[in-house]
Write a protein that holds these residues in place. Sequence first.
Motif, PDB file in Angstrom:
ATOM      1  N   ASN A 292       0.847  -1.197   0.000  1.00  0.00           N
ATOM      2  CA  ASN A 292       0.000   0.000   0.000  1.00  0.00           C
ATOM      3  C   ASN A 292       0.875   1.237   0.000  1.00  0.00           C
ATOM      4  N   PHE A 293       0.460   2.243  -0.779  1.00  0.00           N
ATOM      5  CA  PHE A 293       1.225   3.490  -0.913  1.00  0.00           C
ATOM      6  C   PHE A 293       0.427   4.621  -0.244  1.00  0.00           C
ATOM      7  N   PHE A 294       1.074   5.323   0.706  1.00  0.00           N
ATOM      8  CA  PHE A 294       0.380   6.367   1.475  1.00  0.00           C
ATOM      9  C   PHE A 294       1.057   7.720   1.301  1.00  0.00           C
ATOM     10  N   ASP A 295       0.213   8.760   1.174  1.00  0.00           N
ATOM     11  CA  ASP A 295       0.661  10.146   1.327  1.00  0.00           C
ATOM     12  C   ASP A 295       0.112  10.596   2.668  1.00  0.00           C
ATOM     13  N   LYS A 296       0.974  10.582   3.664  1.00  0.00           N
ATOM     14  CA  LYS A 296       0.545  10.715   5.070  1.00  0.00           C
ATOM     15  C   LYS A 296      -0.425   9.576   5.373  1.00  0.00           C
ATOM     16  N   GLN A 297      -1.660   9.904   5.913  1.00  0.00           N
ATOM     17  CA  GLN A 297      -2.573   8.832   6.269  1.00  0.00           C
ATOM     18  C   GLN A 297      -3.488   8.425   5.112  1.00  0.00           C
ATOM     19  N   GLU A 298      -3.380   9.113   3.990  1.00  0.00           N
ATOM     20  CA  GLU A 298      -4.275   8.851   2.865  1.00  0.00           C
ATOM     21  C   GLU A 298      -3.648   7.831   1.918  1.00  0.00           C
ATOM     22  N   ILE A 299      -4.349   6.724   1.675  1.00  0.00           N
ATOM     23  CA  ILE A 299      -3.842   5.706   0.773  1.00  0.00           C
ATOM     24  C   ILE A 299      -3.968   6.178  -0.671  1.00  0.00           C
ATOM     25  N   MET A 300      -2.912   6.050  -1.424  1.00  0.00           N
ATOM     26  CA  MET A 300      -2.873   6.553  -2.797  1.00  0.00           C
ATOM     27  C   MET A 300      -2.975   5.448  -3.839  1.00  0.00           C
ATOM     28  N   GLY A 301      -2.690   4.212  -3.434  1.00  0.00           N
ATOM     29  CA  GLY A 301      -2.774   3.108  -4.364  1.00  0.00           C
ATOM     30  C   GLY A 301      -2.299   1.824  -3.720  1.00  0.00           C
ATOM     31  N   SER A 302      -2.552   0.704  -4.386  1.00  0.00           N
ATOM     32  CA  SER A 302      -2.180  -0.611  -3.863  1.00  0.00           C
ATOM     33  C   SER A 302      -1.797  -1.520  -5.030  1.00  0.00           C
TER      34      SER A 302
END
Length: 308
Positions: A292-302
């Motif tokens: 999982n890819f996160f920008d801070k706490q927001e998931i951006m993609g998987s």
Amino acid sequence: MNNQYKNNWFKTFFALLLGFGLGATVFIFSNELHGGKRKIKAARSINNLSITDDGFLEQQSILDSLSTLKAAYDVIILENAVLSDELELEKRNIENLMEIIQASHNPSIQQIKIYRNQLVVLKVSLDAKMAEIKKLKSQNKNLLTEIESQNLVMYKQKVENDTLVLKQKKLETTLKDAAKLSLSNFKVIALKEKSSGKELETEKAKNAKKIKVSFTVNGNSAAKTGKHLFYIQVLDQKNAVLGENKLIEFENDKALVYSFIVATDFQGKSANVYGVLNADEGAFKKGTYFINFFDKQEIMGSTSVTLE
């Protein structure tokens, strides 16, 4: 001799007749005199009775008028809390005058005149109070109209302000969304190392020494430039977080457990970024790994990778 006898008899008769006439005259005059006195007394009694009746009627008339005034004060006292003390005082003055008049028996003309004057004064006072109340009601009505107008203006202003605030929030959200970074091209591969140090992609779990992730940070001129951190989370088959397994907390009371961090110097243009997770002990185990890819706490993609 006979003539002398006749003359004597005539004189005697005339004397009796004269005496009887005088007595009758005295009797009649006396009766008329007494009758006149009785008539005078009767007339005086009638006059006195008339004066007494007139005084009583006038007294009762004044009491009736005072009762009407008192009833009027009872009504306006209930309707006017502001002037209640003054109105109660005026009402008490009326009650005091009523008590004085009721205690007075057969009042004289002068007393009646005094009562009548006091009644006039009380009526004038009532008229003044009514005029004052009417003025206050008019002022209150105007004040209420002004308040309603102000409330309407304030309500319209509030609606306008709320609309502006909503538009501002929408604009801020739009700008915030526009300033967000977006990621794409998520890729994950397992790498093995040759004795020469060269790294090659592999699908064999026993050969895999690293998991390499890569992605693209899309260009965005509205986004903030400078160093930017992305958090990568790698989960094994048991949903355990591999790598650093560290917890980070954010300002909105949210937290994230990540495997490693990827940093980039973003300058508004698209940039390709990658990061590597080394095997802790030996090779990775067989199975599928979720990344999982996160920008801070927001998931951006998987994405995921399966090792045999």
